[in-house]
Design a protein around this motif. Structure first.
Motif, mmCIF file in Angstrom:
data_model
loop_
_atom_site.group_PDB
_atom_site.id
_atom_site.type_symbol
_atom_site.label_atom_id
_atom_site.label_comp_id
_atom_site.label_asym_id
_atom_site.label_seq_id
_atom_site.Cartn_x
_atom_site.Cartn_y
_atom_site.Cartn_z
ATOM 1 N N TYR A 219 -22.718 -58.510 -29.684
ATOM 2 C CA TYR A 219 -22.841 -57.790 -30.954
ATOM 3 C C TYR A 219 -24.262 -57.922 -31.503
ATOM 4 C CZ TYR A 219 -21.960 -56.281 -35.741
ATOM 5 O OH TYR A 219 -22.018 -55.626 -36.939
ATOM 6 N N SER B 42 -23.863 -70.436 -25.483
ATOM 7 C CA SER B 42 -24.178 -69.494 -26.551
ATOM 8 C C SER B 42 -25.616 -69.676 -27.035
ATOM 9 C CB SER B 42 -23.203 -69.681 -27.719
ATOM 10 O OG SER B 42 -23.478 -68.778 -28.748
ATOM 11 N N HIS C 199 -19.561 -63.726 -24.094
ATOM 12 C CA HIS C 199 -19.899 -64.153 -25.454
ATOM 13 C C HIS C 199 -20.087 -62.926 -26.351
ATOM 14 C CE1 HIS C 199 -20.439 -68.531 -24.739
ATOM 15 N NE2 HIS C 199 -20.494 -68.082 -23.503
ATOM 16 N N PHE C 200 -19.012 -62.556 -27.038
ATOM 17 C CA PHE C 200 -19.003 -61.320 -27.805
ATOM 18 C C PHE C 200 -19.923 -61.356 -29.020
ATOM 19 C CE2 PHE C 200 -14.701 -59.387 -26.321
ATOM 20 C CZ PHE C 200 -15.139 -59.477 -25.017
ATOM 21 N N GLU C 201 -20.144 -62.543 -29.580
ATOM 22 C CA GLU C 201 -21.069 -62.647 -30.706
ATOM 23 C C GLU C 201 -22.487 -62.319 -30.242
ATOM 24 O OE1 GLU C 201 -20.539 -63.386 -34.111
ATOM 25 O OE2 GLU C 201 -18.544 -62.813 -33.428
ATOM 26 N N TYR D 175 -11.081 -59.921 -33.698
ATOM 27 C CA TYR D 175 -12.056 -59.434 -34.677
ATOM 28 C C TYR D 175 -13.402 -59.150 -34.024
ATOM 29 C CZ TYR D 175 -13.949 -64.202 -34.687
ATOM 30 O OH TYR D 175 -14.507 -65.406 -34.317
ATOM 31 N N ARG D 176 -13.725 -59.893 -32.971
ATOM 32 C CA ARG D 176 -14.979 -59.642 -32.255
ATOM 33 C C ARG D 176 -14.884 -58.356 -31.433
ATOM 34 N NH1 ARG D 176 -16.063 -65.855 -30.098
ATOM 35 N NH2 ARG D 176 -16.496 -66.756 -32.151
ATOM 36 N N ARG E 123 -15.368 -55.323 -33.676
ATOM 37 C CA ARG E 123 -16.759 -55.038 -34.057
ATOM 38 C C ARG E 123 -17.543 -54.354 -32.934
ATOM 39 N NH1 ARG E 123 -20.171 -59.575 -36.945
ATOM 40 N NH2 ARG E 123 -19.972 -60.611 -34.930
ATOM 41 N N LEU E 124 -17.141 -54.607 -31.684
ATOM 42 C CA LEU E 124 -17.900 -54.077 -30.555
ATOM 43 C C LEU E 124 -17.484 -52.662 -30.154
ATOM 44 C CD1 LEU E 124 -18.228 -57.255 -28.324
ATOM 45 C CD2 LEU E 124 -20.111 -55.908 -29.238
ATOM 46 N N GLU F 213 -9.976 -61.366 -23.980
ATOM 47 C CA GLU F 213 -10.479 -61.748 -25.300
ATOM 48 C C GLU F 213 -9.989 -60.816 -26.401
ATOM 49 O OE1 GLU F 213 -14.338 -63.410 -25.753
ATOM 50 O OE2 GLU F 213 -14.594 -63.681 -23.599
ATOM 51 N N TYR G 72 -9.963 -63.234 -29.398
ATOM 52 C CA TYR G 72 -10.929 -62.975 -30.480
ATOM 53 C C TYR G 72 -10.875 -61.502 -30.897
ATOM 54 C CZ TYR G 72 -12.735 -67.427 -28.763
ATOM 55 O OH TYR G 72 -12.854 -68.729 -28.363
#
Length: 328
Positions: free
Chosen positions: A149, A118, A144-146, A174-175, A178-179, A168, A172
């Motif tokens: 984003y 990351s 790596h979704f963070e 919530y990630r 957001r995407l 995922e 994850y």
């Protein structure tokens, strides 16, 4: 000159165990086969697209054993542009896939240094955006979704954005949530679609199409039952193309996405692209490993005609026309 597909995701060594049944708690099951192959959703998409004659690139972190395992040589041989690969001082991730014929896989994933991966990605976010803007389509897959984003919220990426959240969706959610508003094309399987409805508290996936921001195209894979495609106010179903033999389903979803996007780039309509994607995916399950039996374009044409009992169509539109439809 702009390239065509930039795949964001991972470069992974897949360790696959083929079993006749999944183990219950505290039960030992004898595996029928074991092998390791090249994998990772990002790399799978990039290689599949390159096989189809599309100029593909890969943006990912390459582990310290990337060259030693001959993965670098493999990508170069397949024609994938690897200028977006970032070196790392730790090993590539490993996936451990328990595969049962006629069923979904069970997947375990191991990162030697996920935090380090990351960190390397975030240190290179400007490079990611520069590369993205030199491609027609950016495809974001399991990874790596963070980071995804972070670069998408900059709103400086002018490419068509494709998103396949994969497993995922469960790890994850919530990630993933957001995407979704940041993409123009959204791919998932039926299990992931069910989970996304729960996450977003909607009754139907069709409601996403009606949102002011979000995907204009949604494709839901149904395994042996084919796929359902939603495009703006239209929907249609495409059957699964029958393979010559069923060996291993690993990577079929990734090759399906690559086939769909490649067909759009070549000027085919949404419905024809979905048929081409189904045809491409049928090859993947005929050999062990996600990248072992990916087809060339001429192989796709032949199988398409045999299965759908119709001549392979000519491109109906320009990419610019299709791109405008996806972005509007």
């Amino acid at each position: 000159m702009r390239r065509e597909i930039l795949a964001f995701g991972s470069i992974v060594i897949d360790n696959v165990l083929v079993v006749k049944k999944f183990a219950a708690v505290n039960e030992t099951v004898q595996a029928e086969k074991y092998r390791y192959t090249y994998g990772g959703a990002g790399a799978n998409v990039a290689v599949a697209a390159a096989r189809l004659g599309v100029k593909s690139s890969l943006f990912a972190v390459a582990g310290s054993d990337f060259k030693r395992m001959n993965y670098e040589k493999h990508l170069k041989r397949e024609g994938v542009d690897i200028s977006g690969l970032l070196p790392a001082p730790f090993l590539m991730p490993r996936s451990f896939i328990i595969s049962k014929e006629g069923s979904d896989d069970q997947v375990l994933y191991y990162y030697e240094n996920k935090r380090g991966t990351s960190k390397i990605l975030f240190e290179n976010w400007k490079k990611a955006i520069k590369l993205a803007n030199n491609h027609e389509v950016c495809h974001f897959s399991t990874g790596h979704f963070e980071f995804y984003y972070h670069i998408l919220k900059k709103s400086s990426i002018k490419s068509v954005v494709s998103f396949d959240p994969g497993q995922e969706t469960f790890s994850y959610p919530y990630r993933v949530k957001r995407l979704i508003p940041k993409c123009h094309m959204l791919f998932m399987n039926n299990h992931e679609a069910k989970r996304i409805k729960e996450i977003l508290k909607i009754r139907s996936i069709k409601e996403l199409i009606k949102e002011e921001k979000g995907p204009n195209l949604i494709c839901i894979s149904l395994g042996a039952q084919g796929s359902v495609v939603l495009f703006k106010c239209k929907s249609f179903r495409v059957p699964a193309v029958k393979p010559e033999k069923v060996v291993d389903p690993t990577g079929a979803g990734d090759s399906h996405r690559a086939g769909f996007i490649s067909a759009l780039l070549k000027g085919y309509t949404i419905e024809t692209a979905a048929k081409i994607a189904s045809t491409v995916a049928s090859f993947t399950i005929e050999a062990e490993g996600a990248q072992k039996s990916l087809p060339r374009w001429e192989q796709v044409v032949k199988r398409y005609e045999n299965f759908f009992k119709e001549p392979f169509p000519q491109p109906q539109k320009s990419w610019e026309e299709i791109k405008e439809e996806l972005l509007s």
